[in-house]
Design a protein around this motif. Structure first.
Motif, PDB file in Angstrom:
ATOM      1  N   PHE A  63       0.828  -1.193  -0.269  1.00  0.00           N
ATOM      2  CA  PHE A  63       0.073   0.532   0.357  1.00  0.00           C
ATOM      3  C   PHE A  63       0.571   1.179  -0.087  1.00  0.00           C
ATOM      4  CE2 PHE A  63      -2.483  -3.429   2.035  1.00  0.00           C
ATOM      5  CZ  PHE A  63      -3.172  -2.977   1.639  1.00  0.00           C
ATOM      6  N   THR A  64       0.157   2.571  -0.559  1.00  0.00           N
ATOM      7  CA  THR A  64       0.860   3.419  -0.516  1.00  0.00           C
ATOM      8  C   THR A  64       1.025   4.612   0.578  1.00  0.00           C
ATOM      9  OG1 THR A  64      -0.830   5.337  -1.390  1.00  0.00           O
ATOM     10  CG2 THR A  64       0.791   3.458  -2.876  1.00  0.00           C
ATOM     11  N   ASP A  65       1.887   5.247   1.323  1.00  0.00           N
ATOM     12  CA  ASP A  65       1.818   6.483   2.014  1.00  0.00           C
ATOM     13  C   ASP A  65       0.406   7.442   1.481  1.00  0.00           C
ATOM     14  OD1 ASP A  65       4.540   5.187   2.560  1.00  0.00           O
ATOM     15  OD2 ASP A  65       4.639   7.424   2.272  1.00  0.00           O
ATOM     16  N   ASP A  66      -0.110   7.358   0.856  1.00  0.00           N
ATOM     17  CA  ASP A  66      -1.091   7.774   0.676  1.00  0.00           C
ATOM     18  C   ASP A  66      -2.370   7.368   0.528  1.00  0.00           C
ATOM     19  OD1 ASP A  66      -0.163  10.369  -0.499  1.00  0.00           O
ATOM     20  OD2 ASP A  66      -0.700   9.854  -2.024  1.00  0.00           O
ATOM     21  N   GLN A  67      -2.868   6.249   0.670  1.00  0.00           N
ATOM     22  CA  GLN A  67      -3.694   4.740   1.219  1.00  0.00           C
ATOM     23  C   GLN A  67      -3.671   4.643   2.893  1.00  0.00           C
ATOM     24  OE1 GLN A  67      -2.289   1.237  -1.201  1.00  0.00           O
ATOM     25  NE2 GLN A  67      -3.596   2.111  -2.826  1.00  0.00           N
ATOM     26  N   LEU A  68      -2.704   4.933   3.131  1.00  0.00           N
ATOM     27  CA  LEU A  68      -2.331   4.402   4.322  1.00  0.00           C
ATOM     28  C   LEU A  68      -3.250   5.743   5.455  1.00  0.00           C
ATOM     29  CD1 LEU A  68       1.269   1.933   5.160  1.00  0.00           C
ATOM     30  CD2 LEU A  68      -1.134   1.476   5.221  1.00  0.00           C
ATOM     31  N   GLU A  69      -2.034   6.466   4.925  1.00  0.00           N
ATOM     32  CA  GLU A  69      -3.110   7.818   5.558  1.00  0.00           C
ATOM     33  C   GLU A  69      -4.329   8.156   5.338  1.00  0.00           C
ATOM     34  OE1 GLU A  69      -1.083  11.608   3.735  1.00  0.00           O
ATOM     35  OE2 GLU A  69       1.189  11.031   4.465  1.00  0.00           O
ATOM     36  N   LEU A  70      -4.804   8.020   4.238  1.00  0.00           N
ATOM     37  CA  LEU A  70      -6.248   7.691   4.348  1.00  0.00           C
ATOM     38  C   LEU A  70      -6.905   6.875   5.378  1.00  0.00           C
ATOM     39  CD1 LEU A  70      -9.210   8.954   3.450  1.00  0.00           C
ATOM     40  CD2 LEU A  70      -9.129   6.881   1.140  1.00  0.00           C
ATOM     41  N   CYS A  71      -7.045   5.711   5.762  1.00  0.00           N
ATOM     42  CA  CYS A  71      -7.148   4.562   6.304  1.00  0.00           C
ATOM     43  C   CYS A  71      -7.002   5.094   8.160  1.00  0.00           C
ATOM     44  CB  CYS A  71      -6.340   3.937   6.791  1.00  0.00           C
ATOM     45  SG  CYS A  71      -6.205   2.315   5.281  1.00  0.00           S
ATOM     46  N   THR A  72      -5.554   5.382   8.111  1.00  0.00           N
ATOM     47  CA  THR A  72      -5.420   7.037   9.378  1.00  0.00           C
ATOM     48  C   THR A  72      -6.661   7.566   9.389  1.00  0.00           C
ATOM     49  OG1 THR A  72      -3.396   6.207   9.329  1.00  0.00           O
ATOM     50  CG2 THR A  72      -4.223   7.576  10.917  1.00  0.00           C
ATOM     51  N   ALA A  73      -6.714   8.654   8.924  1.00  0.00           N
ATOM     52  CA  ALA A  73      -8.091   9.734   8.417  1.00  0.00           C
ATOM     53  C   ALA A  73      -9.089   8.954   9.104  1.00  0.00           C
ATOM     54  CB  ALA A  73      -7.718  10.513   7.302  1.00  0.00           C
ATOM     55  N   VAL A  74      -9.591   7.934   8.018  1.00  0.00           N
ATOM     56  CA  VAL A  74     -10.922   7.270   8.423  1.00  0.00           C
ATOM     57  C   VAL A  74     -11.122   7.053   9.803  1.00  0.00           C
ATOM     58  CG1 VAL A  74     -11.592   7.895   5.825  1.00  0.00           C
ATOM     59  CG2 VAL A  74     -10.786   5.501   6.809  1.00  0.00           C
ATOM     60  N   ARG A  75     -10.081   5.971  10.535  1.00  0.00           N
ATOM     61  CA  ARG A  75     -10.271   5.830  11.634  1.00  0.00           C
ATOM     62  C   ARG A  75     -10.725   7.212  12.133  1.00  0.00           C
ATOM     63  NH1 ARG A  75      -8.474   0.470  10.694  1.00  0.00           N
ATOM     64  NH2 ARG A  75      -6.907   0.465   9.526  1.00  0.00           N
ATOM     65  N   VAL A  76     -10.227   7.962  12.090  1.00  0.00           N
ATOM     66  CA  VAL A  76     -10.851   9.274  13.122  1.00  0.00           C
ATOM     67  C   VAL A  76     -12.700   9.562  13.296  1.00  0.00           C
ATOM     68  CG1 VAL A  76     -10.275  11.562  14.447  1.00  0.00           C
ATOM     69  CG2 VAL A  76      -8.262   9.923  13.915  1.00  0.00           C
ATOM     70  N   SER A  77     -12.248   9.561  11.880  1.00  0.00           N
ATOM     71  CA  SER A  77     -13.623  10.675  11.382  1.00  0.00           C
ATOM     72  C   SER A  77     -14.178  10.117  10.071  1.00  0.00           C
ATOM     73  CB  SER A  77     -13.467  12.235  11.153  1.00  0.00           C
ATOM     74  OG  SER A  77     -14.338  12.374  10.423  1.00  0.00           O
ATOM     75  N   PRO A  78     -14.763   8.931  10.044  1.00  0.00           N
ATOM     76  CA  PRO A  78     -15.531   8.839   8.033  1.00  0.00           C
ATOM     77  C   PRO A  78     -15.124   9.674   7.598  1.00  0.00           C
ATOM     78  CG  PRO A  78     -17.054   7.681   9.907  1.00  0.00           C
ATOM     79  CD  PRO A  78     -16.230   8.854  11.052  1.00  0.00           C
ATOM     80  N   ARG A  79     -15.033   9.255   5.947  1.00  0.00           N
ATOM     81  CA  ARG A  79     -15.423  10.300   5.150  1.00  0.00           C
ATOM     82  C   ARG A  79     -16.089   9.329   4.028  1.00  0.00           C
ATOM     83  NH1 ARG A  79      -9.080  12.273   3.254  1.00  0.00           N
ATOM     84  NH2 ARG A  79      -9.270  12.598   5.279  1.00  0.00           N
ATOM     85  N   GLN A  80     -16.860  10.656   3.434  1.00  0.00           N
ATOM     86  CA  GLN A  80     -17.266  10.149   1.929  1.00  0.00           C
ATOM     87  C   GLN A  80     -16.508  10.464   0.866  1.00  0.00           C
ATOM     88  OE1 GLN A  80     -21.563  12.949   2.112  1.00  0.00           O
ATOM     89  NE2 GLN A  80     -22.287  11.056   3.385  1.00  0.00           N
ATOM     90  N   LEU A  81     -16.946   9.067  -0.057  1.00  0.00           N
ATOM     91  CA  LEU A  81     -15.885   9.496  -1.279  1.00  0.00           C
ATOM     92  C   LEU A  81     -17.384   8.746  -2.014  1.00  0.00           C
ATOM     93  CD1 LEU A  81     -12.818   7.686   0.090  1.00  0.00           C
ATOM     94  CD2 LEU A  81     -14.025  10.280  -0.859  1.00  0.00           C
ATOM     95  N   THR A  82     -16.681   8.415  -4.007  1.00  0.00           N
ATOM     96  CA  THR A  82     -18.271   8.182  -4.808  1.00  0.00           C
ATOM     97  C   THR A  82     -17.175   6.915  -4.979  1.00  0.00           C
ATOM     98  OG1 THR A  82     -17.170   8.734  -6.053  1.00  0.00           O
ATOM     99  CG2 THR A  82     -18.775  10.140  -5.565  1.00  0.00           C
ATOM    100  N   LEU A  83     -17.936   6.071  -5.647  1.00  0.00           N
ATOM    101  CA  LEU A  83     -16.830   4.597  -6.349  1.00  0.00           C
ATOM    102  C   LEU A  83     -15.931   5.079  -6.770  1.00  0.00           C
ATOM    103  CD1 LEU A  83     -16.927   1.416  -4.723  1.00  0.00           C
ATOM    104  CD2 LEU A  83     -18.877   1.098  -6.767  1.00  0.00           C
ATOM    105  N   ARG A  84     -16.047   5.372  -7.666  1.00  0.00           N
ATOM    106  CA  ARG A  84     -15.518   5.370  -8.641  1.00  0.00           C
ATOM    107  C   ARG A  84     -13.678   6.868  -8.159  1.00  0.00           C
ATOM    108  NH1 ARG A  84     -16.076   6.656 -13.868  1.00  0.00           N
ATOM    109  NH2 ARG A  84     -18.709   6.919 -13.350  1.00  0.00           N
ATOM    110  N   GLU A  85     -13.947   7.221  -6.821  1.00  0.00           N
ATOM    111  CA  GLU A  85     -13.140   7.781  -6.408  1.00  0.00           C
ATOM    112  C   GLU A  85     -11.727   7.122  -5.716  1.00  0.00           C
ATOM    113  OE1 GLU A  85     -13.981  12.650  -5.094  1.00  0.00           O
ATOM    114  OE2 GLU A  85     -14.791  10.829  -4.158  1.00  0.00           O
TER     115      GLU A  85
END
Length: 266
Positions: free
Chosen positions: A3-25
């Motif tokens: 996994f990339t750093d960006d993917q892992l950073e997103l994982c860390t962020a959503v554990r704190v606060s869920p995020r809305q994204l489209t399936l395409r995103e």
């Protein structure tokens, strides 16, 4: 799976606060464009679903429908309660509770020599100890493994593992655990889905709580030490994990049958 750093950073962020994204995103983030030309839409969605599962995340609504509809990406497991962890540490080890000082780091080596390369602190024996506990609980009645807690009930946290594994976040630590489960068990993906991992801060020290769910199907650990030998079948007995020998198989199956029969009649 890397996994990339960006993917892992997103994982860390959503554990704190869920995020809305489209399936395409989500597809663009977790199934990047280099793979797009060689994969069909269904294959990309299947890859996305598997990736989300491995990362311990969840998507709501499910992965289907319009690619531009927004989904809620969140953690599949909430943070473990600090009070719960403290109670489990005070409780002591038994058939359903096990303490592990670390997942991978050999604390004796770390204490004796503080100037080694990080990978020299990794221990196959330490990792095997954690994996055998998972297998034993899964073949018995399930249970909880606390990583970052010593046998004498001291909380030492995950920093030794972070050093040995050269990671700096719980997400990377969790990915390493998942990768070991996937590669070391006969049906690693199914086994992984029966291990729920949460983290808790106890007096400034991170503790990982592995909630292991019992399975009706037997769980086998691959025998890397003796590749020509059959995989290992393990179970819990009091506060120990032991291997089921050929002479114990009949008694083991009888006990499992009785245990599952009692569970079904409740």
């Amino acid at each position: 799976m890397n996994f990339t750093d960006d993917q892992l950073e997103l994982c860390t962020a959503v554990r704190v606060s869920p995020r809305q994204l489209t399936l395409r995103e989500l597809l663009e983030i977790f199934v990047p464009s280099p793979d797009e030309s060689s994969m069909s839409s269904l294959q990309r969605l299947a890859r996305l679903e598997k990736t989300i599962e491995i990362l311990g995340l969840q998507i709501s609504p499910a992965i289907d429908g319009n690619l531009d509809d927004r989904r809620l990406l969140s953690s599949a497991a909430p943070a473990a309660s600090e009070h719960r962890i403290r109670d489990e540490v005070k409780h002591g080890e038994d058939q359903t509770t096990e303490y592990k000082s670390s997942l991978s780091c050999c604390l004796r080596t770390l204490a004796a020599k503080d100037d080694l390369h990080p990978h020299q602190y990794k221990s196959a024996d330490v990792e095997d100890s954690c994996l055998t506990a998972i297998a034993g609980m899964m073949n018995t009645t399930g249970g909880v493994i606390l990583v970052g807690v010593t046998d004498d009930q001291r909380v030492i946290g995950l920093s030794p593992d972070f050093r040995a594994l050269e990671v700096n976040s719980t997400d990377r630590w969790l990915l390493y655990l998942r990768s070991k489960i996937l590669s070391c068990f006969i049906d690693g993906r199914v086994v992984s889905s029966h291990v729920r991992v949460t983290f808790s801060d106890v007096d400034g020290l991170l503790v990982a709580r592995l909630a292991v769910q019992a399975r009706v199907t037997l769980t086998f650990l691959k025998n890397f030490e003796h590749p020509k030998c059959p995989p290992r079948l393990l179970r819990r007995l009091d506060n120990q994990t032991i291997e089921v020998t050929a002479t114990e198989l009949e008694e083991f199956f009888e006990q499992r049958f009785a245990s599952h029969s009692q569970t079904e009649t409740r």
